[in-house]
Motif scaffolding. Structure first.
Motif, PDB file in Angstrom:
ATOM      1  N   ALA A 225      17.452  15.913  -0.332  1.00 29.28           N
ATOM      2  CA  ALA A 225      18.766  15.550  -0.870  1.00 29.28           C
ATOM      3  C   ALA A 225      18.787  15.854  -2.372  1.00 29.28           C
ATOM      4  O   ALA A 225      18.052  15.242  -3.151  1.00 29.28           O
ATOM      5  N   GLU A 226      19.631  16.797  -2.781  1.00 25.04           N
ATOM      6  CA  GLU A 226      19.647  17.226  -4.178  1.00 25.04           C
ATOM      7  C   GLU A 226      20.022  16.098  -5.135  1.00 25.04           C
ATOM      8  O   GLU A 226      19.550  16.049  -6.270  1.00 25.04           O
ATOM      9  N   ASN A 227      20.875  15.168  -4.668  1.00 24.27           N
ATOM     10  CA  ASN A 227      21.322  14.078  -5.555  1.00 24.27           C
ATOM     11  C   ASN A 227      20.211  13.061  -5.832  1.00 24.27           C
ATOM     12  O   ASN A 227      20.336  12.215  -6.718  1.00 24.27           O
ATOM     13  N   LEU A 228      19.100  13.161  -5.062  1.00 23.80           N
ATOM     14  CA  LEU A 228      17.982  12.225  -5.252  1.00 23.80           C
ATOM     15  C   LEU A 228      16.727  12.906  -5.793  1.00 23.80           C
ATOM     16  O   LEU A 228      15.851  12.231  -6.344  1.00 23.80           O
ATOM     17  N   ALA A 229      16.630  14.219  -5.645  1.00 24.24           N
ATOM     18  CA  ALA A 229      15.420  14.950  -6.019  1.00 24.24           C
ATOM     19  C   ALA A 229      15.020  14.691  -7.463  1.00 24.24           C
ATOM     20  O   ALA A 229      15.827  14.840  -8.392  1.00 24.24           O
ATOM     21  N   GLY A 230      13.767  14.255  -7.646  1.00 20.98           N
ATOM     22  CA  GLY A 230      13.214  14.052  -8.982  1.00 20.98           C
ATOM     23  C   GLY A 230      13.660  12.780  -9.680  1.00 20.98           C
ATOM     24  O   GLY A 230      13.246  12.518 -10.808  1.00 20.98           O
ATOM     25  N   LYS A 231      14.460  11.956  -9.018  1.00 21.67           N
ATOM     26  CA  LYS A 231      15.005  10.763  -9.679  1.00 21.67           C
ATOM     27  C   LYS A 231      14.179   9.511  -9.359  1.00 21.67           C
ATOM     28  O   LYS A 231      13.699   9.340  -8.243  1.00 21.67           O
ATOM     29  N   PRO A 232      14.033   8.590 -10.342  1.00 21.13           N
ATOM     30  CA  PRO A 232      13.352   7.319 -10.087  1.00 21.13           C
ATOM     31  C   PRO A 232      14.258   6.403  -9.266  1.00 21.13           C
ATOM     32  O   PRO A 232      15.484   6.434  -9.397  1.00 21.13           O
ATOM     33  N   ALA A 233      13.637   5.600  -8.402  1.00 22.47           N
ATOM     34  CA  ALA A 233      14.407   4.699  -7.551  1.00 22.47           C
ATOM     35  C   ALA A 233      13.696   3.358  -7.427  1.00 22.47           C
ATOM     36  O   ALA A 233      12.475   3.257  -7.629  1.00 22.47           O
ATOM     37  N   VAL A 234      14.461   2.331  -7.114  1.00 21.08           N
ATOM     38  CA  VAL A 234      13.915   0.997  -6.869  1.00 21.08           C
ATOM     39  C   VAL A 234      14.358   0.563  -5.478  1.00 21.08           C
ATOM     40  O   VAL A 234      15.546   0.615  -5.152  1.00 21.08           O
ATOM     41  N   PHE A 235      13.377   0.127  -4.661  1.00 21.31           N
ATOM     42  CA  PHE A 235      13.678  -0.358  -3.320  1.00 21.31           C
ATOM     43  C   PHE A 235      13.402  -1.863  -3.270  1.00 21.31           C
ATOM     44  O   PHE A 235      12.271  -2.300  -3.526  1.00 21.31           O
ATOM     45  N   GLU A 236      14.456  -2.631  -2.993  1.00 24.51           N
ATOM     46  CA  GLU A 236      14.319  -4.079  -2.848  1.00 24.51           C
ATOM     47  C   GLU A 236      13.835  -4.357  -1.427  1.00 24.51           C
ATOM     48  O   GLU A 236      14.554  -4.105  -0.454  1.00 24.51           O
ATOM     49  N   CYS A 237      12.608  -4.839  -1.309  1.00 23.47           N
ATOM     50  CA  CYS A 237      11.991  -5.006   0.014  1.00 23.47           C
ATOM     51  C   CYS A 237      11.742  -6.475   0.339  1.00 23.47           C
ATOM     52  O   CYS A 237      11.341  -7.260  -0.532  1.00 23.47           O
ATOM     53  N   LYS A 238      11.958  -6.835   1.598  1.00 22.04           N
ATOM     54  CA  LYS A 238      11.657  -8.169   2.083  1.00 22.04           C
ATOM     55  C   LYS A 238      10.861  -8.046   3.385  1.00 22.04           C
ATOM     56  O   LYS A 238      11.359  -7.542   4.391  1.00 22.04           O
ATOM     57  N   VAL A 239       9.607  -8.514   3.335  1.00 21.98           N
ATOM     58  CA  VAL A 239       8.725  -8.408   4.497  1.00 21.98           C
ATOM     59  C   VAL A 239       9.047  -9.527   5.479  1.00 21.98           C
ATOM     60  O   VAL A 239       9.066 -10.703   5.113  1.00 21.98           O
ATOM     61  N   LYS A 240       9.274  -9.171   6.720  1.00 19.91           N
ATOM     62  CA  LYS A 240       9.585 -10.147   7.759  1.00 19.91           C
ATOM     63  C   LYS A 240       8.380 -10.440   8.642  1.00 19.91           C
ATOM     64  O   LYS A 240       8.226 -11.559   9.145  1.00 19.91           O
ATOM     65  N   GLU A 241       7.547  -9.413   8.854  1.00 13.72           N
ATOM     66  CA  GLU A 241       6.409  -9.614   9.752  1.00 13.72           C
ATOM     67  C   GLU A 241       5.329  -8.583   9.444  1.00 13.72           C
ATOM     68  O   GLU A 241       5.631  -7.448   9.053  1.00 13.72           O
ATOM     69  N   VAL A 242       4.080  -9.032   9.580  1.00 10.49           N
ATOM     70  CA  VAL A 242       2.937  -8.128   9.426  1.00 10.49           C
ATOM     71  C   VAL A 242       2.203  -8.096  10.759  1.00 10.49           C
ATOM     72  O   VAL A 242       1.893  -9.139  11.334  1.00 10.49           O
ATOM     73  N   LYS A 243       1.933  -6.890  11.261  1.00  6.37           N
ATOM     74  CA  LYS A 243       1.267  -6.734  12.561  1.00  6.37           C
ATOM     75  C   LYS A 243       0.012  -5.875  12.415  1.00  6.37           C
ATOM     76  O   LYS A 243       0.024  -4.879  11.697  1.00  6.37           O
ATOM     77  N   ALA A 244      -1.017  -6.262  13.116  1.00  6.37           N
ATOM     78  CA  ALA A 244      -2.270  -5.507  13.118  1.00  6.37           C
ATOM     79  C   ALA A 244      -2.316  -4.581  14.331  1.00  6.37           C
ATOM     80  O   ALA A 244      -1.768  -4.921  15.393  1.00  6.37           O
ATOM     81  N   PRO A 245      -2.941  -3.400  14.180  1.00  5.35           N
ATOM     82  CA  PRO A 245      -3.017  -2.485  15.319  1.00  5.35           C
ATOM     83  C   PRO A 245      -3.875  -3.060  16.437  1.00  5.35           C
ATOM     84  O   PRO A 245      -4.892  -3.715  16.183  1.00  5.35           O
ATOM     85  N   LYS A 246      -3.470  -2.820  17.662  1.00  8.43           N
ATOM     86  CA  LYS A 246      -4.208  -3.299  18.817  1.00  8.43           C
ATOM     87  C   LYS A 246      -4.349  -2.133  19.790  1.00  8.43           C
ATOM     88  O   LYS A 246      -3.347  -1.576  20.250  1.00  8.43           O
ATOM     89  N   ALA A 247      -5.580  -1.750  20.058  1.00 10.88           N
ATOM     90  CA  ALA A 247      -5.829  -0.637  20.974  1.00 10.88           C
ATOM     91  C   ALA A 247      -5.322  -1.001  22.364  1.00 10.88           C
ATOM     92  O   ALA A 247      -5.423  -2.147  22.807  1.00 10.88           O
ATOM     93  N   ALA A 248      -4.770  -0.009  23.045  1.00 17.12           N
ATOM     94  CA  ALA A 248      -4.285  -0.245  24.403  1.00 17.12           C
ATOM     95  C   ALA A 248      -5.450  -0.560  25.329  1.00 17.12           C
ATOM     96  O   ALA A 248      -6.561  -0.066  25.140  1.00 17.12           O
ATOM     97  N   GLU A 249      -5.203  -1.397  26.302  1.00 15.61           N
ATOM     98  CA  GLU A 249      -6.228  -1.719  27.292  1.00 15.61           C
ATOM     99  C   GLU A 249      -6.506  -0.479  28.145  1.00 15.61           C
ATOM    100  O   GLU A 249      -5.581   0.219  28.564  1.00 15.61           O
ATOM    101  N   ILE A 250      -7.787  -0.217  28.371  1.00 17.36           N
ATOM    102  CA  ILE A 250      -8.159   0.927  29.202  1.00 17.36           C
ATOM    103  C   ILE A 250      -8.123   0.479  30.657  1.00 17.36           C
ATOM    104  O   ILE A 250      -9.092  -0.074  31.186  1.00 17.36           O
ATOM    105  N   ASP A 251      -6.967   0.704  31.290  1.00 12.31           N
ATOM    106  CA  ASP A 251      -6.773   0.240  32.664  1.00 12.31           C
ATOM    107  C   ASP A 251      -5.800   1.177  33.371  1.00 12.31           C
ATOM    108  O   ASP A 251      -5.420   2.229  32.846  1.00 12.31           O
TER     109      ASP A 251
END
Length: 441
Positions: A225-251
């Protein structure tokens, strides 16, 4: 027409070709007479233009065509009579450059002939075919890798780490103003995946559910996007949940995700795939062994021009592998070394031998095999497959580049069918060492 031999040294040939003026004149008159009924010219009825006028009007052009046809005809007749096959396009030049109408045409033709390749009793060639069975450990390892690709995520307490999935809301702003496409809710992002612009994901590491943070980044200069290229930005973030990876069961459920009926069926598919990979690697080892044996069995003169061209190509390719930063070819000429020349001699000798064996065995590359080869190559150009197909169809050299390895493999298969092949079962590690040895030679 006269053809006189002027050079016969090794594979080098030279001939003087003379096309007499009378022969040329006869052919020109015949061409004009053939065309006369269809020619219209001001002041004359169709087909009634006098021959003298036709010769004056069209004679020079027809003479040029006739000279070329006469020379080409003399060359073709010579090759049919002698059985010579030129290694490269013959060099042809007119020796009487001051030629004028009424003179004979004198031409010199020189080339290097392909050598006579001696026949080999293929039934006396002994080969060893390596066989590797997929053991349970290898199957389990491949199965575990499959499971990792089908991993899920489960909620965890504590801070987010690299590899975790963070579910969060975000709102992006540039110069304090929100921009299109810069906001989302309940977005699942795997940290370390590189899904977001550089520097974004790293700033979410260490956050926990309920945390808020302003992530400060700069869009890349080449951002879409040309209107954003090279420009500084601020993202207001709110974390709702943190999840850990879980390998699928071998079945059985995992097996069904990959199209198998049950786990045993999936293991069987993996075993077949692994053994197919082993067989492909083992074939390369056998092929090298076969080529080594063939190289020892035959010796014959090689066209110097082919060896020189091959050595130059080898030197050029190896130089670029050693200097990957040089992308173009506008560099100084790379002079082949003695090692390059020896390798070139081997390649040319084996290439001529395989071509001879394949020709006598009537080995052919089918249209279906060529289409498949083009399709495989076209996959390297996503979105441009049609253009690639058209390019190959119009480019004889590209077609030959794709056809050559298919032809060679089919000839190798033909030789292996005639040879005495013994099987030797080895381990996966032993096969790996054998393959690595190929690259070292």
């Amino acid at each position: 027409m006269q053809v006189t031999e002027t050079l016969n040294e090794g594979l080098k040939r030279g001939y003087a070709i003379t096309v007499t003026a009378a022969e040329l004149d006869e052919k020109v008159n015949a061409k004009l007479k053939e065309a006369q009924p269809d020619i219209e010219m001001k002041g004359f009825r169709k087909g009634k233009v006098p021959m003298a006028l036709l010769k004056k009007q069209f004679g020079p052009r027809v003479m040029g065509e006739t000279m070329q046809e006469a020379i080409d005809g003399a060359m073709n007749e010579h090759f049919e009579k002698t059985g010579d096959r030129p290694a490269l396009q013959p060099e042809v030049k007119m020796t009487n450059e001051d030629w004028k109408e009424g003179d004979d045409v004198n031409v010199e033709m020189s080339y290097e002939a392909l050598p006579d390749v001696p026949e080999i009793d293929l039934s006396g060639v002994e080969l060893e075919k390596l066989v590797v069975k997929a053991d349970d450990e290898s199957v389990d390892e491949a199965l575990a890798n499959l499971a990792s690709t089908a991993q899920d995520f489960e909620a965890k307490d504590g801070a987010a780490e690299d590899g975790d999935q963070v579910v969060f809301d975000f709102l992006g702003k540039v110069d304090g103003e929100a921009f299109d496409g810069g906001a989302a809710e309940d977005y699942p992002l795997v940290l370390g995946s590189g899904s977001f612009i550089p520097g974004f994901e790293e700033q979410l590491v260490g956050l926990k559910a309920g945390d808020e943070k302003n992530v400060e980044v700069t869009f890349p200069e080449e951002y879409g996007a040309e209107n954003l290229a090279g420009k500084p930005a601020v993202f207001e973030c709110k974390v709702k949940e943190v999840k850990a990876p879980k390998a699928a069961e071998i079945d059985d459920e995992l097996a069904k995700k990959f199209g198998a009926e049950d786990l045993e069926g999936l293991k069987g598919q993996i075993r077949e795939r692994l053994e197919a990979e082993y067989a492909g690697a083992a074939r390369q080892v056998m092929k090298r062994g076969l080529l080594d044996k063939l190289d020892e069995l035959v010796t014959f003169d090689l066209p110097p021009s082919l060896v020189e061209a091959e050595a130059g190509q080898i030197a050029h390719q190896l130089w670029h592998e050693e200097n990957p930063e040089v992308e173009g070819h506008d560099h100084e000429k790379i002079e082949p070394t003695e090692e390059h020349n020896k390798l070139a001699e081997r390649r040319v000798r084996l290439g001529l031998l395989l071509a001879e064996i394949g020709q006598k065995a009537e080995v052919e590359v089918t249209d279906q095999e060529m289409t498949q080869a083009i399709m495989n190559q076209a996959r390297q150009y996503p979105g441009q497959e049609r253009a690639f197909f058209d390019f190959v169809r119009q480019n004889q050299q590209m077609q030959q580049q794709l056809r050559a390895p298919i032809f060679e493999d089919k000839v190798i298969d033909h030789i292996a069918e005639q040879a005495k092949v013994s099987e030797k079962e080895i381990s996966k590690d032993e096969l790996q060492k054998a393959v690595e040895a190929l690259d070292e030679e």
